[in-house]
Write a protein that holds these residues in place. Structure first.
Motif, mmCIF file in Angstrom:
data_model
loop_
_atom_site.group_PDB
_atom_site.id
_atom_site.type_symbol
_atom_site.label_atom_id
_atom_site.label_comp_id
_atom_site.label_asym_id
_atom_site.label_seq_id
_atom_site.Cartn_x
_atom_site.Cartn_y
_atom_site.Cartn_z
ATOM 1 N N MET A 280 51.498 39.104 36.638
ATOM 2 C CA MET A 280 50.059 39.387 36.642
ATOM 3 C C MET A 280 49.242 38.280 37.293
ATOM 4 S SD MET A 280 50.420 42.319 35.357
ATOM 5 C CE MET A 280 48.687 42.765 35.545
ATOM 6 N N PRO A 286 39.744 33.372 39.646
ATOM 7 C CA PRO A 286 39.278 34.745 39.489
ATOM 8 C C PRO A 286 39.860 35.733 40.502
ATOM 9 C CG PRO A 286 37.648 33.475 40.673
ATOM 10 C CD PRO A 286 38.817 32.560 40.437
ATOM 11 N N THR A 287 40.826 35.309 41.279
ATOM 12 C CA THR A 287 41.398 36.263 42.231
ATOM 13 C C THR A 287 42.085 37.410 41.497
ATOM 14 O OG1 THR A 287 41.778 34.384 43.681
ATOM 15 C CG2 THR A 287 42.859 36.436 44.273
ATOM 16 N N TYR A 288 42.747 37.085 40.386
ATOM 17 C CA TYR A 288 43.409 38.107 39.569
ATOM 18 C C TYR A 288 42.685 38.223 38.226
ATOM 19 C CZ TYR A 288 47.213 38.417 42.908
ATOM 20 O OH TYR A 288 47.942 38.647 44.041
ATOM 21 N N ASP A 289 42.728 39.410 37.645
ATOM 22 C CA ASP A 289 41.925 39.679 36.446
ATOM 23 C C ASP A 289 42.624 39.419 35.118
ATOM 24 O OD1 ASP A 289 39.736 40.473 37.894
ATOM 25 O OD2 ASP A 289 40.244 42.607 37.855
ATOM 26 N N GLU A 290 43.960 39.418 35.100
ATOM 27 C CA GLU A 290 44.654 39.313 33.808
ATOM 28 C C GLU A 290 44.409 37.931 33.197
ATOM 29 O OE1 GLU A 290 46.849 42.104 32.888
ATOM 30 O OE2 GLU A 290 46.657 41.232 30.900
ATOM 31 N N PRO A 291 44.075 37.880 31.898
ATOM 32 C CA PRO A 291 43.781 36.587 31.281
ATOM 33 C C PRO A 291 45.018 35.886 30.744
ATOM 34 C CG PRO A 291 43.331 38.349 29.737
ATOM 35 C CD PRO A 291 43.798 39.007 31.011
ATOM 36 N N ARG B 65 46.273 50.223 36.175
ATOM 37 C CA ARG B 65 45.845 49.054 36.944
ATOM 38 C C ARG B 65 45.100 49.610 38.140
ATOM 39 N NH1 ARG B 65 49.068 44.825 40.601
ATOM 40 N NH2 ARG B 65 49.793 46.778 41.479
ATOM 41 N N TYR B 67 43.552 48.053 40.907
ATOM 42 C CA TYR B 67 43.753 47.501 42.250
ATOM 43 C C TYR B 67 44.719 46.335 42.147
ATOM 44 C CZ TYR B 67 40.473 43.877 40.840
ATOM 45 O OH TYR B 67 39.873 42.853 40.170
ATOM 46 N N GLU B 69 44.835 43.145 42.362
ATOM 47 C CA GLU B 69 44.611 41.942 41.555
ATOM 48 C C GLU B 69 44.162 42.292 40.139
ATOM 49 O OE1 GLU B 69 43.470 42.351 44.627
ATOM 50 O OE2 GLU B 69 44.675 40.899 45.740
ATOM 51 N N GLY B 70 44.190 43.565 39.809
ATOM 52 C CA GLY B 70 43.668 44.000 38.515
ATOM 53 C C GLY B 70 44.614 43.737 37.361
ATOM 54 N N GLU B 71 44.048 43.787 36.152
ATOM 55 C CA GLU B 71 44.871 43.658 34.954
ATOM 56 C C GLU B 71 45.383 45.041 34.550
ATOM 57 O OE1 GLU B 71 42.541 42.352 31.606
ATOM 58 O OE2 GLU B 71 40.926 43.748 32.027
ATOM 59 N N LYS B 96 35.172 44.014 32.316
ATOM 60 C CA LYS B 96 35.101 44.166 33.764
ATOM 61 C C LYS B 96 35.912 45.365 34.251
ATOM 62 C CE LYS B 96 36.565 42.045 38.075
ATOM 63 N NZ LYS B 96 37.088 40.849 38.748
ATOM 64 N N THR B 97 37.168 45.453 33.768
ATOM 65 C CA THR B 97 38.049 46.499 34.277
ATOM 66 C C THR B 97 37.529 47.893 33.950
ATOM 67 O OG1 THR B 97 39.943 45.033 34.143
ATOM 68 C CG2 THR B 97 40.423 47.378 34.216
ATOM 69 N N SER B 295 33.512 36.726 31.932
ATOM 70 C CA SER B 295 33.989 37.466 33.088
ATOM 71 C C SER B 295 33.130 38.693 33.345
ATOM 72 C CB SER B 295 35.440 37.877 32.848
ATOM 73 O OG SER B 295 35.906 38.660 33.902
ATOM 74 N N GLU B 298 29.824 37.694 34.810
ATOM 75 C CA GLU B 298 29.950 37.395 36.235
ATOM 76 C C GLU B 298 30.060 38.668 37.049
ATOM 77 O OE1 GLU B 298 33.109 34.639 37.155
ATOM 78 O OE2 GLU B 298 32.322 33.207 35.675
ATOM 79 N N THR B 305 35.546 43.162 43.032
ATOM 80 C CA THR B 305 36.834 43.116 42.358
ATOM 81 C C THR B 305 37.637 41.906 42.743
ATOM 82 O OG1 THR B 305 37.909 44.294 44.121
ATOM 83 C CG2 THR B 305 36.946 45.612 42.353
ATOM 84 N N ALA B 307 37.963 37.770 44.239
ATOM 85 C CA ALA B 307 37.323 36.494 44.495
ATOM 86 C C ALA B 307 37.284 36.281 45.986
ATOM 87 C CB ALA B 307 38.134 35.386 43.849
ATOM 88 N N SER B 309 37.988 33.578 47.395
ATOM 89 C CA SER B 309 39.081 32.688 47.774
ATOM 90 C C SER B 309 40.425 33.313 47.468
ATOM 91 C CB SER B 309 38.951 31.379 47.015
ATOM 92 O OG SER B 309 40.158 30.665 47.086
ATOM 93 N N GLN B 310 41.323 33.235 48.402
ATOM 94 C CA GLN B 310 42.681 33.706 48.152
ATOM 95 C C GLN B 310 43.590 32.541 47.791
ATOM 96 O OE1 GLN B 310 44.085 36.784 47.998
ATOM 97 N NE2 GLN B 310 42.042 37.629 48.114
ATOM 98 N N PRO B 320 39.614 36.062 31.622
ATOM 99 C CA PRO B 320 40.080 37.426 31.718
ATOM 100 C C PRO B 320 38.953 38.387 32.042
ATOM 101 C CG PRO B 320 39.670 36.911 29.481
ATOM 102 C CD PRO B 320 39.247 35.717 30.274
ATOM 103 N N ALA B 321 39.275 39.630 32.075
ATOM 104 C CA ALA B 321 38.317 40.546 32.632
ATOM 105 C C ALA B 321 38.089 41.840 31.886
ATOM 106 C CB ALA B 321 38.746 40.874 34.040
#
Lengths: 482, 328
Positions: A280, A286-291, B65, B67, B69-71, B96-97, B295, B298, B305, B307, B309-310, B320-321
């Motif tokens: 995950m 914040p690029t990925y959402d999982e905490p 999930r 996308y 980068e999603g949880e 967020k999700t 989160s 923000e 969805t 950031a 920056s990669q 978390p989101a």
């Protein structure tokens, strides 16, 4: 052609070979790598590889091959390295091992090929894992996979799970001309190679490349399918007309210690901890959402002494942990982790609390972990595993302040497939019954292998089971005999 | 997988969804056939998911999930249509999700939907069953109520919501119930009060109750468990811990049942309410709460969805989101 008639391509006389020192694996400096997820080992150069290859004694009866769960022809591929035919060496490995870039990195060579290497009677064993990795990486850089052209048999095989054993089965069977579809429960392919083993030990790119190669060979993949829930084994065979099914679903449920405080916030199973990080990318917020809990400046401990434990704690260190402990109830000698990983972990500054076990996790009163109450152990008589049993020492309790504890003491059988497949035999621990030689289960046309049969083991043992299963599935599909 | 790009390029919500990482993984495509708000912040999606639709049983859920980068979050299945190959999910905006999910519309796609997960509800003819749905939990309670009705039970349903607007699935629940009672916290619709008030009345009136099934906020399920424990009424609740894989692999969803750890994804999600340690569930669901709120704030300030920056190979603040625990 008889092997004895063939002259060795190795120019060094036998007595000179033993004088060549084992070539060191170039690696990232410990103080640097403890703060990043880039791979620790950097890989041999062609020169280092050829120098190392010269050391092979070319035994008449090579114990390396005998001790390899998939039977890689070590002597032959090493000789090809000696003469500079690296692609030939890669092809030679691929005859027995479809995932050389992976096993070259994560196999416990000391338990298999290198363990009985004749050199090790006097000096260090041949660096077989390093050489395997080198040729696999070389082949990748050259971009010249050979895609075998085979006659389709018209038979269909479903593989459940895309971990090391499933991928091995798929890779072997596609080369026999069978149609193969791999079902994966998670959104990403690779099983434990992806959710379990961290980037610094096995870069995900390596797995992606192996998967691409399998796709090129014609293997089909379907993610987001939990076999047993999304579709059953019976439905695969009866309604989707698969002629055989291989179950390689892996180890399954993480075990807990059943001590007070295990439910506190801050106590993770290693599987959850590693899944959040590896699968995950929870640390890439914040690029990925999982905490995940922020480990910066925190004290973190892992409980256990296997590869998973070391993967977890070395990840914690890289995520900024102030103190990173391994708490293990036995001593160094009994640690099941791969020797190189223990060595690397020590270099990186992991604090090993050996002969120690937690007896309780302590709370701040609001449900958050603040410490582990531990007890020191001494080794008594050997137990059922043949290892000396750790016995708590009276009055040795102490509290180790911790913000996060990761429990890595093993797994138990995941019941989903077994409970939804009537007639599929299991043993008393709930693992699927399969004969060792053929990996056949109690259900006709259904095979199983890897951790779901043996309980937690290693990537290479799972691949070995996959290898035997593929052979046995091919026989079954060809003869129809069960 | 270019379909995803095309789909979102034409979507008015493109600014929200951003660049999906396009991966050629041969995975199934989960297209939203229909999307509709049932109440403010609560949306029903009909999703093309033939494998799941065929297998779904009351009491089960999916993990999705949105996308790359999603949880992964667990979401209620309200219904399914095996012939059309679709499932209905009901989502309440919380973190967020779920906010992002509820911004999707007909024609959009969800990257991953996996299920049906969890053990199905145990459906039998118990006699008289009281089915309680609190808030969005009603969506989870509905298929169980329907199945219990089909199994020959007398089904008395209680649906509760904060106010009139948030009462969902009233018609559907009425259709499968011998009686339907509705409460709103503020009295803006039906009876003012809580679902527990209605259950207490039933008990006090001497109604024979063989089973209570309760799905909703943890406080509600806990209150119901306490009430029925005294009366010795067998009670089943559907638990909603934080979850990742949903197949038993990670152990994140462990709940304390009679003092022993069990996994909601494989042993549940339904458990005997009288054996559940609700305090631990509340505590564990709060594990990421502060960060979740940050989160969400923000996200609401700058809905996107991804950031900019990669980078970030190193540890960053771990925020978390989503508020997974609020989905059922």
């Amino acid at each position: 052609m008889s092997p004895t008639a063939k002259k060795s391509q190795n120019p060094l006389p036998m007595k000179e070979r033993i004088k060549v020192p084992r070539q060191l694996m170039p690696e990232q400096a410990a103080e640097e790598r403890a703060h990043n997820f880039t791979e620790v080992n950097l890989g041999y150069s062609p020169e280092l590889a050829q120098q190392e290859a010269l050391r092979c004694l070319e035994c008449a009866k090579p114990t390396c091959t005998v001790n390899c769960p998939v039977g890689v022809k070590v002597k032959e591929f090493v000789e090809l390295i000696v003469i500079g035919d690296f692609l030939g060496a890669a092809a030679k490995i691929r005859e027995d091992n479809v995932l050389p870039a992976i096993t070259g990195r994560v196999c416990p060579q000391e338990d298999h090929c290198e363990g009985k290497c004749l050199l090790s009677k006097k000096v260090k064993p041949l660096g077989i894992g390093y050489l395997e990795r080198f040729v696999a990486d070389y082949e990748k850089r050259m971009g010249t996979h050979v895609v075998p052209n085979v006659q389709p048999t018209g038979k269909k095989v479903a593989v459940v799970g895309s971990g090391p054993s499933g991928l091995t089965v798929a890779g072997d069977l596609i080369q026999k001309g069978h149609k193969v579809r791999v079902f994966e429960a998670l959104h990403e392919l690779g099983g434990v190679l992806v959710y379990g083993i961290p980037e610094f030990r096995l870069p995900k790119q390596i797995i992606r490349e192996q998967l691409d190669y399998m796709r090129e060979m014609g293997v089909e993949f379907e993610t987001d399918v939990v076999v047993g829930r999304t579709v059953t084994i019976d439905e695969l065979m009866n309604e989707e007309s698969y002629d055989a099914v291989y179950i390689g679903t892996g180890a399954g449920l993480p075990q807990f210690m059943n001590i007070p405080g295990e439910h506190l916030n801050g106590v993770y199973s290693a599987n959850e901890f590693l899944t959040r990080i590896n699968l995950m990318k929870a640390y890439k917020f914040p690029t990925y959402d999982e905490p995940m809990l922020d480990l910066k400046g925190k004290d973190v401990a892992v409980i256990g002494g296997g590869n998973t434990a070391l993967d977890a704690i070395r990840s914690a260190l890289r995520l900024g942990a102030r103190k990173a402990y391994v708490i293990y109830r036995r001593s160094d000698a009994e640690m099941p982790a791969r020797a190189e990983e223990v060595h690397h972990a020590r270099q990186e500054g992991i604090d090993f609390q050996m002969l120690t076990a937690p007896v309780e996790f302590l709370s701040d009163g609001k449900g958050w972990l603040i410490a582990a109450r531990c007890v020191r152990m001494e080794l008594g008589e050997p137990d059922a595993s043949g290892r000396r049993r750790p016995v708590p020492m009276k009055g040795s309790e102490f509290d180790l302040p911790l913000s996060v504890a990761v429990i890595a003491i093993g797994t138990s059988a995941n019941p989903i497939v077994q409970s939804t497949t009537p007639g599929l035999g299991t043993n008393k621990r709930g693992y699927i019954q399969a004969t060792e030689e053929t990996q056949r289960t109690t259900r006709k046309g259904v095979f199983a292998g890897g951790d779901i049969v043996t309980g937690s083991a290693t990537v290479i043992l799972a691949m070995g089971a996959g290898r035997r299963a593929a052979k046995s599935i091919h026989e079954y599909l060809t003869t129809g005999e069960w | 997988m270019t379909a995803i790009t095309a789909c979102f390029d034409s979507s008015e919500h493109n600014h929200l969804v951003g660049n999906f990482a396009i991966l050629d993984r041969g995975e199934p495509v989960f297209k939203i056939i229909h999307a509709q708000f049932l109440a403010p912040g609560i949306k029903r999606f009909v999703i093309d998911a033939p494998r799941i639709a065929r297998k779904q049983k009351p009491g089960q859920f999916v993990i999705l999930r949105i996308y790359e980068e999603g949880e992964r979050i667990p979401v209620t299945i309200e219904n399914s249509d095996p012939e059309r190959g679709t499932i209905n999910i009901v989502v309440q905006s919380a973190g967020k999700t779920t906010h992002l999910l509820n911004s999707l519309n007909t024609g959009d796609q969800i990257l991953d939907v996996v299920g049906p997960l969890g053990k199905p509800s145990e459906i039998a003819n118990y006699g008289t069953v009281v089915v309680v749905g609190g808030g969005v939990g009603t969506a989870m309670a509905y298929p169980t109520a329907a199945a219990l009705k089909r199994a020959g039970n007398r089904v008395l349903s209680i649906v509760g919501a904060r106010n009139k607007e948030l009462v969902i699935l009233e018609r559907e629940m009425r259709d499968v119930s011998d009686a339907l009672m509705i409460t709103t916290d503020d009295g803006s619709y039906a009876d003012k009060g809580f679902v527990t008030d209605k259950l207490r009345q039933l008990i006090q009136n001497g109604t024979r109750i063989d089973l209570v099934v309760a799905v909703g906020p943890i406080v509600m399920m806990k209150a119901i468990a306490e009430m029925t424990r005294k009366e010795n009424i067998h009670t089943v609740v559907s638990l909603n811990p934080i979850m990742i894989d949903g197949t038993g692999m990670c152990g994140g969803c462990r709940v304390l049942i009679d003092g022993k750890s069990e996994f909601a994804c494989v042993d549940g999600p339904e458990f005997d309410a009288h054996r559940v340690d609700f305090a631990v569930l509340v505590q564990r669901n709060s594990m990421y709460r502060d960060a979740e709120q940050r989160s969400l704030a923000e996200f609401q300030r700058a809905p996107k969805t991804q950031a900019s920056s990669q980078e970030g190979e190193h540890a960053c603040a771990s925020i978390p989101a989503g508020r997974q625990g609020d989905q059922r």
